[in-house]
Write a protein that holds these residues in place. Structure first.
Motif, PDB file in Angstrom:
ATOM      1  N   ALA A  98     -18.791  21.140  -7.432  1.00  0.00           N
ATOM      2  CA  ALA A  98     -19.846  20.318  -7.648  1.00  0.00           C
ATOM      3  C   ALA A  98     -19.831  19.066  -7.737  1.00  0.00           C
ATOM      4  O   ALA A  98     -20.164  17.699  -7.141  1.00  0.00           O
ATOM      5  CB  ALA A  98     -19.867  20.711  -9.917  1.00  0.00           C
ATOM      6  N   ASN A  99     -18.687  18.740  -7.547  1.00  0.00           N
ATOM      7  CA  ASN A  99     -17.598  17.216  -7.624  1.00  0.00           C
ATOM      8  C   ASN A  99     -17.862  16.277  -5.961  1.00  0.00           C
ATOM      9  O   ASN A  99     -18.637  15.729  -5.841  1.00  0.00           O
ATOM     10  CB  ASN A  99     -16.140  17.372  -8.274  1.00  0.00           C
ATOM     11  N   GLN A 100     -17.741  17.562  -5.144  1.00  0.00           N
ATOM     12  CA  GLN A 100     -18.718  17.272  -3.794  1.00  0.00           C
ATOM     13  C   GLN A 100     -19.575  17.197  -3.739  1.00  0.00           C
ATOM     14  O   GLN A 100     -20.196  16.151  -3.125  1.00  0.00           O
ATOM     15  CB  GLN A 100     -17.541  18.075  -2.755  1.00  0.00           C
ATOM     16  N   GLU A 101     -20.094  18.244  -4.360  1.00  0.00           N
ATOM     17  CA  GLU A 101     -22.016  17.707  -4.766  1.00  0.00           C
ATOM     18  C   GLU A 101     -21.863  16.397  -4.906  1.00  0.00           C
ATOM     19  O   GLU A 101     -23.110  15.994  -4.652  1.00  0.00           O
ATOM     20  CB  GLU A 101     -22.881  19.140  -4.399  1.00  0.00           C
ATOM     21  N   LEU A 102     -21.562  15.883  -6.180  1.00  0.00           N
ATOM     22  CA  LEU A 102     -21.773  14.893  -7.343  1.00  0.00           C
ATOM     23  C   LEU A 102     -21.800  13.710  -6.006  1.00  0.00           C
ATOM     24  O   LEU A 102     -22.512  13.026  -6.024  1.00  0.00           O
ATOM     25  CB  LEU A 102     -22.016  15.430  -8.305  1.00  0.00           C
ATOM     26  N   SER A 103     -20.097  13.843  -5.285  1.00  0.00           N
ATOM     27  CA  SER A 103     -20.532  12.463  -4.269  1.00  0.00           C
ATOM     28  C   SER A 103     -20.811  12.162  -3.301  1.00  0.00           C
ATOM     29  O   SER A 103     -21.483  11.217  -3.045  1.00  0.00           O
ATOM     30  CB  SER A 103     -18.871  12.361  -3.834  1.00  0.00           C
ATOM     31  N   ARG A 104     -21.092  13.650  -3.042  1.00  0.00           N
ATOM     32  CA  ARG A 104     -22.712  13.563  -2.178  1.00  0.00           C
ATOM     33  C   ARG A 104     -23.819  12.819  -2.477  1.00  0.00           C
ATOM     34  O   ARG A 104     -24.397  12.029  -1.907  1.00  0.00           O
ATOM     35  CB  ARG A 104     -22.867  15.067  -1.129  1.00  0.00           C
ATOM     36  N   ILE A 105     -24.018  13.508  -3.108  1.00  0.00           N
ATOM     37  CA  ILE A 105     -25.553  12.332  -3.839  1.00  0.00           C
ATOM     38  C   ILE A 105     -25.172  11.230  -4.339  1.00  0.00           C
ATOM     39  O   ILE A 105     -26.258  10.404  -3.886  1.00  0.00           O
ATOM     40  CB  ILE A 105     -26.059  13.556  -5.278  1.00  0.00           C
ATOM     41  N   ASP A 106     -24.434  11.174  -5.186  1.00  0.00           N
ATOM     42  CA  ASP A 106     -23.867   9.409  -5.007  1.00  0.00           C
ATOM     43  C   ASP A 106     -23.631   8.551  -4.156  1.00  0.00           C
ATOM     44  O   ASP A 106     -24.251   7.728  -4.077  1.00  0.00           O
ATOM     45  CB  ASP A 106     -23.051   9.971  -5.784  1.00  0.00           C
ATOM     46  N   SER A 107     -23.278   9.216  -3.059  1.00  0.00           N
ATOM     47  CA  SER A 107     -23.417   8.336  -1.703  1.00  0.00           C
ATOM     48  C   SER A 107     -24.942   8.119  -0.926  1.00  0.00           C
ATOM     49  O   SER A 107     -25.297   7.147  -0.679  1.00  0.00           O
ATOM     50  CB  SER A 107     -22.438   9.071  -0.895  1.00  0.00           C
ATOM     51  N   LYS A 108     -25.811   9.527  -1.102  1.00  0.00           N
ATOM     52  CA  LYS A 108     -26.713   8.942  -0.562  1.00  0.00           C
ATOM     53  C   LYS A 108     -27.851   8.223  -1.314  1.00  0.00           C
ATOM     54  O   LYS A 108     -28.849   7.212  -0.982  1.00  0.00           O
ATOM     55  CB  LYS A 108     -27.282  10.600  -0.706  1.00  0.00           C
ATOM     56  N   LEU A 109     -27.253   8.026  -2.724  1.00  0.00           N
ATOM     57  CA  LEU A 109     -28.223   7.441  -4.083  1.00  0.00           C
ATOM     58  C   LEU A 109     -27.760   5.501  -3.826  1.00  0.00           C
ATOM     59  O   LEU A 109     -28.752   5.406  -3.814  1.00  0.00           O
ATOM     60  CB  LEU A 109     -28.155   7.710  -5.427  1.00  0.00           C
ATOM     61  N   SER A 110     -27.048   5.619  -2.967  1.00  0.00           N
ATOM     62  CA  SER A 110     -26.158   4.201  -3.156  1.00  0.00           C
ATOM     63  C   SER A 110     -26.837   4.130  -1.769  1.00  0.00           C
ATOM     64  O   SER A 110     -27.215   2.981  -1.962  1.00  0.00           O
ATOM     65  CB  SER A 110     -24.433   4.156  -3.138  1.00  0.00           C
ATOM     66  N   SER A 111     -26.882   4.825  -0.783  1.00  0.00           N
ATOM     67  CA  SER A 111     -26.972   4.478   0.302  1.00  0.00           C
ATOM     68  C   SER A 111     -29.115   4.005   0.284  1.00  0.00           C
ATOM     69  O   SER A 111     -29.286   3.110   0.797  1.00  0.00           O
ATOM     70  CB  SER A 111     -27.582   5.334   1.499  1.00  0.00           C
ATOM     71  N   LEU A 112     -29.836   4.691  -0.215  1.00  0.00           N
ATOM     72  CA  LEU A 112     -31.448   4.625  -0.914  1.00  0.00           C
ATOM     73  C   LEU A 112     -31.560   3.810  -2.071  1.00  0.00           C
ATOM     74  O   LEU A 112     -32.384   2.835  -1.665  1.00  0.00           O
ATOM     75  CB  LEU A 112     -31.554   5.985  -1.748  1.00  0.00           C
ATOM     76  N   ARG A 113     -30.488   3.588  -2.404  1.00  0.00           N
ATOM     77  CA  ARG A 113     -30.543   1.691  -3.476  1.00  0.00           C
ATOM     78  C   ARG A 113     -30.854   0.433  -2.636  1.00  0.00           C
ATOM     79  O   ARG A 113     -31.495  -0.228  -2.291  1.00  0.00           O
ATOM     80  CB  ARG A 113     -29.217   2.261  -4.324  1.00  0.00           C
ATOM     81  N   ASP A 114     -29.587   0.964  -1.382  1.00  0.00           N
ATOM     82  CA  ASP A 114     -29.382  -0.545  -0.640  1.00  0.00           C
ATOM     83  C   ASP A 114     -31.084  -0.679   0.490  1.00  0.00           C
ATOM     84  O   ASP A 114     -31.208  -1.981   0.485  1.00  0.00           O
ATOM     85  CB  ASP A 114     -28.483  -0.607   0.342  1.00  0.00           C
ATOM     86  N   VAL A 115     -31.390   0.215   0.565  1.00  0.00           N
ATOM     87  CA  VAL A 115     -32.676   0.394   1.424  1.00  0.00           C
ATOM     88  C   VAL A 115     -33.588  -0.443   0.863  1.00  0.00           C
ATOM     89  O   VAL A 115     -34.693  -0.969   1.077  1.00  0.00           O
ATOM     90  CB  VAL A 115     -32.958   2.343   2.152  1.00  0.00           C
ATOM     91  N   VAL A 116     -33.481   0.450  -0.338  1.00  0.00           N
ATOM     92  CA  VAL A 116     -35.008  -0.201  -1.345  1.00  0.00           C
ATOM     93  C   VAL A 116     -34.799  -1.412  -1.618  1.00  0.00           C
ATOM     94  O   VAL A 116     -35.704  -2.472  -1.103  1.00  0.00           O
ATOM     95  CB  VAL A 116     -35.228   1.110  -2.523  1.00  0.00           C
ATOM     96  N   ASN A 117     -33.620  -1.660  -1.949  1.00  0.00           N
ATOM     97  CA  ASN A 117     -33.684  -2.989  -2.042  1.00  0.00           C
ATOM     98  C   ASN A 117     -33.522  -4.238  -1.047  1.00  0.00           C
ATOM     99  O   ASN A 117     -34.583  -5.281  -1.580  1.00  0.00           O
ATOM    100  CB  ASN A 117     -32.048  -3.784  -3.032  1.00  0.00           C
ATOM    101  N   ALA A 118     -33.111  -4.014   0.245  1.00  0.00           N
ATOM    102  CA  ALA A 118     -33.681  -4.735   0.974  1.00  0.00           C
ATOM    103  C   ALA A 118     -35.099  -4.774   1.339  1.00  0.00           C
ATOM    104  O   ALA A 118     -36.073  -5.580   1.891  1.00  0.00           O
ATOM    105  CB  ALA A 118     -32.891  -3.856   2.702  1.00  0.00           C
ATOM    106  N   LEU A 119     -35.790  -3.172   1.474  1.00  0.00           N
ATOM    107  CA  LEU A 119     -38.399  -3.538   1.597  1.00  0.00           C
ATOM    108  C   LEU A 119     -38.118  -4.457   0.442  1.00  0.00           C
ATOM    109  O   LEU A 119     -38.939  -4.868   0.860  1.00  0.00           O
ATOM    110  CB  LEU A 119     -38.113  -1.653   1.449  1.00  0.00           C
ATOM    111  N   MET A 120     -37.364  -4.360  -0.414  1.00  0.00           N
ATOM    112  CA  MET A 120     -38.406  -4.738  -2.137  1.00  0.00           C
ATOM    113  C   MET A 120     -37.675  -6.978  -1.463  1.00  0.00           C
ATOM    114  O   MET A 120     -38.577  -6.943  -1.641  1.00  0.00           O
ATOM    115  CB  MET A 120     -37.322  -5.055  -3.609  1.00  0.00           C
ATOM    116  N   GLU A 121     -36.960  -6.884  -0.909  1.00  0.00           N
ATOM    117  CA  GLU A 121     -36.321  -8.211  -0.539  1.00  0.00           C
ATOM    118  C   GLU A 121     -37.425  -8.592   0.656  1.00  0.00           C
ATOM    119  O   GLU A 121     -38.200 -10.215   0.131  1.00  0.00           O
ATOM    120  CB  GLU A 121     -35.302  -8.421  -0.060  1.00  0.00           C
TER     121      GLU A 121
END
Length: 164
Positions: A98-121
């Motif tokens: 579960a911790n590995q899955e959570l870490s993977r999801i957190d990493s993906k979410l962080s990456s998505l935040r970066d993409v969305v922030n760049a697109l919003m800019e």
């Protein structure tokens, strides 16, 4: 009397000792009965000795019974402990997964935040550029069409990033 092995009887603990004492009490009683007139004080002492040997035998039986019940309890506790260890190991493995899955999801979410922030800019930059345009200038409609297409691509990129 020589046929009795006292060492072997003593190996049984309190039960064996009680048996030996009972045999000795019997021998004392038999010896006192050979007297022409049995002595009351000796008989009372023999009876006390017999009572002590009987009490010791009962104590020995009780101790053996208690020991067996304790061994059963210990084996049950050991079995429960083994089951608990297995459960802990299984749950620990599940927690690691579960911790590995959570870490993977957190990493993906962080990456998505970066993409969305760049697109919003990018979108904010296009909106600011659109606000600077004067409707009466030449190329206004071409620039508006270009910005609309850019905004549509940015919106599509944001939707794609969210849907991943």
């Amino acid at each position: 009397m020589e046929a009795l092995n006292f060492v072997k009887l003593l190996s049984y603990g309190a039960i064996g000792l009680g048996c030996i004492l009972a045999i000795l009490a019997y021998l004392l009683l038999r010896e006192e009965q050979r007297q022409t007139s049995p002595r009351k004080s000796i008989l009372n002492s023999i009876y006390v000795f017999m009572g002590f040997s009987l009490a010791l035998s009962i104590f020995g039986f009780g101790a053996e019974f208690w020991k067996d019940s304790q061994l059963t309890s210990i084996s049950e506790v050991q079995e429960d402990l083994d089951n608990s260890r297995e459960t802990i190991e299984r749950l620990s493995g599940e927690l690691d997964e579960a911790n590995q899955e959570l870490s993977r999801i957190d990493s993906k979410l962080s990456s998505l935040r970066d993409v969305v922030n760049a697109l919003m800019e990018q979108k904010e930059g296009k909106v600011a550029r659109l606000k600077e345009l004067q409707p009466g200038t030449s190329g206004y409609s071409e620039l508006v069409a270009e910005i609309q297409m850019d905004l549509a691509r940015i919106d599509e990129g944001i939707r794609d990033a969210i849907n991943e």
